[in-house]
Scaffold this active site. Structure first.
Site, PDB file in Angstrom:
ATOM      1  N   TYR A  55       0.823  -1.204   0.000  1.00 20.89           N
ATOM      2  CA  TYR A  55       0.000   0.000   0.000  1.00 20.89           C
ATOM      3  C   TYR A  55       0.861   1.259   0.000  1.00 20.89           C
ATOM      4  O   TYR A  55       1.831   1.374   0.749  1.00 20.89           O
ATOM      5  CB  TYR A  55      -0.935   0.020   1.202  1.00 20.89           C
ATOM      6  CG  TYR A  55      -2.104  -0.952   1.101  1.00 20.89           C
ATOM      7  CD1 TYR A  55      -2.418  -1.576  -0.103  1.00 20.89           C
ATOM      8  CD2 TYR A  55      -2.898  -1.228   2.207  1.00 20.89           C
ATOM      9  CE1 TYR A  55      -3.493  -2.447  -0.194  1.00 20.89           C
ATOM     10  CE2 TYR A  55      -3.976  -2.098   2.115  1.00 20.89           C
ATOM     11  CZ  TYR A  55      -4.267  -2.706   0.922  1.00 20.89           C
ATOM     12  OH  TYR A  55      -5.328  -3.576   0.832  1.00 20.89           O
ATOM     13  N   HIS A 130      -2.342 -12.121  -0.162  1.00 16.69           N
ATOM     14  CA  HIS A 130      -3.095 -11.050  -0.803  1.00 16.69           C
ATOM     15  C   HIS A 130      -3.834 -11.490  -2.067  1.00 16.69           C
ATOM     16  O   HIS A 130      -4.958 -11.042  -2.325  1.00 16.69           O
ATOM     17  CB  HIS A 130      -2.125  -9.906  -1.143  1.00 16.69           C
ATOM     18  CG  HIS A 130      -2.771  -8.570  -1.233  1.00 16.69           C
ATOM     19  ND1 HIS A 130      -2.074  -7.401  -1.081  1.00 16.69           N
ATOM     20  CD2 HIS A 130      -4.042  -8.198  -1.465  1.00 16.69           C
ATOM     21  CE1 HIS A 130      -2.898  -6.358  -1.215  1.00 16.69           C
ATOM     22  NE2 HIS A 130      -4.096  -6.821  -1.457  1.00 16.69           N
ATOM     23  N   LEU A 214     -17.449   0.601  -1.171  1.00 18.75           N
ATOM     24  CA  LEU A 214     -18.038   1.705  -1.943  1.00 18.75           C
ATOM     25  C   LEU A 214     -17.483   1.717  -3.363  1.00 18.75           C
ATOM     26  O   LEU A 214     -17.539   2.734  -4.053  1.00 18.75           O
ATOM     27  CB  LEU A 214     -17.772   3.038  -1.252  1.00 18.75           C
ATOM     28  CG  LEU A 214     -18.300   3.157   0.187  1.00 18.75           C
ATOM     29  CD1 LEU A 214     -17.917   4.505   0.786  1.00 18.75           C
ATOM     30  CD2 LEU A 214     -19.803   2.951   0.228  1.00 18.75           C
TER      31      LEU A 214
END
Length: 300
Positions: A55, A130, A214
């Site tokens: 990230y 992941h 979202l």
């Protein structure tokens, strides 16, 4: 805040998880600002934080860890998740010619050690693989995860974006049970409800974690799905006194599989309202009303 016990080896996780994947996108990357985000979560009972080594091109864990380093008592108040196996070419790793997956023992251990160092902690509560690795040696990967648990560097292991067959392959080579699968689920990413991903977890009485609930913000854009869903979200939000994003997350919370949504934003004001989704009531017909709007057709 509702707390969920994923496994006996783990502390309870908050039903809502804060996703730290955009920390490095914030113009304000000061330690005090990161700490303000953490505190805003804790004030609502959001105690679980989701990371991954990649990230922010390998920057987010370190940003978060600087706040941890300033206050050692913070570790006892939170649960830490991280993920590994995606390797990306960056200036940090100029020798990489291509993006690839790496579930080798060497890579997993290297990633875990870096994560522990960056987060200023001795152990992770949960480590996830992941992405499914088509080049995975399941025996070696499983043995490494078991060893990390035995050594106390991680309390439990799980996966992310795995199909049921990927899960079963890895689990077959492990002594410890995998505890969750973190998958994309939202009104714009509904495959998990029908491709067996959620059913597989429910058969084992396990909870899914939902990333990008979202749809990475696309739910508020010009996509046809978003345009169909937004009026319904707005009506429900107006009726219950919350914003539309809270309704969208509540749609996941309402599922009987007790999904744990991973919510993430750098906006402090929005962080302070993340728990509004816990207030929203979604009954069966309302749930299907949103599903129908998203699909653009009624169920068969």
């Amino acid at each position: 805040m509702e707390m969920v016990q994923l496994n006996a080896s783990l502390p309870a996780f908050s039903r809502l998880i804060y996703g730290a994947w955009r920390l490095a996108d914030d113009e304000n990357q000061t330690t005090s600002h990161v700490r303000a985000k953490i505190d805003a979560c804790l004030e609502q009972g959001i105690t679980t934080f989701d990371h991954a080594d990649i990230y922010g091109e390998y920057a987010c864990e370190k940003l978060f860890g600087q706040a941890m380093a300033e206050d050692s008592s913070l570790r006892d108040q939170i649960q830490l998740i991280s993920k590994c196996d995606i390797a990306i070419p960056t200036s940090k790793y100029p020798e990489r010619r291509v993006k690839y997956y790496d579930t080798s023992p060497e890579y997993i251990r290297m990633s875990v050690e870096n994560t522990l160092r960056n987060l200023h902690t001795d152990s992770l509560d949960l480590l996830l693989i992941h992405r499914p690795d088509p080049f995975m040696d399941a025996n070696a990967t499983g043995a490494t995860l078991d060893a990390l648990i035995k050594e106390g560097k991680i309390k439990a292991a799980g996966v992310s974006n795995f199909k049921s067959w990927d899960w079963e392959l890895l689990q077959s080579q492990m002594e410890n049970n995998l505890v969750t699968n973190q998958i994309e689920i939202s009104l714009m990413a509904r495959d998990a409800f029908t491709d067996g991903s959620l059913a597989h977890l429910q058969m084992m009485n396990l909870n899914a974690m939902a990333w990008s609930p979202l749809a990475g913000g696309r739910l508020f854009g010009d996509d046809p799905v978003a345009q169909r869903v937004m009026p319904v979200l707005q009506r429900i939000g107006d009726e219950q006194g919350v914003a539309v994003d809270a309704v969208a997350v509540a749609w996941l919370l309402a599922h009987p599989g007790k999904i744990l949504p991973i919510v993430g934003t750098n906006n402090l004001a929005r962080i302070k309202t993340l728990s509004d989704s816990m207030k929203v009531e979604i009954d069966r017909q309302t749930w299907f009303e949103l599903l129908t709007a998203a699909a653009g057709e009624e169920v068969a």
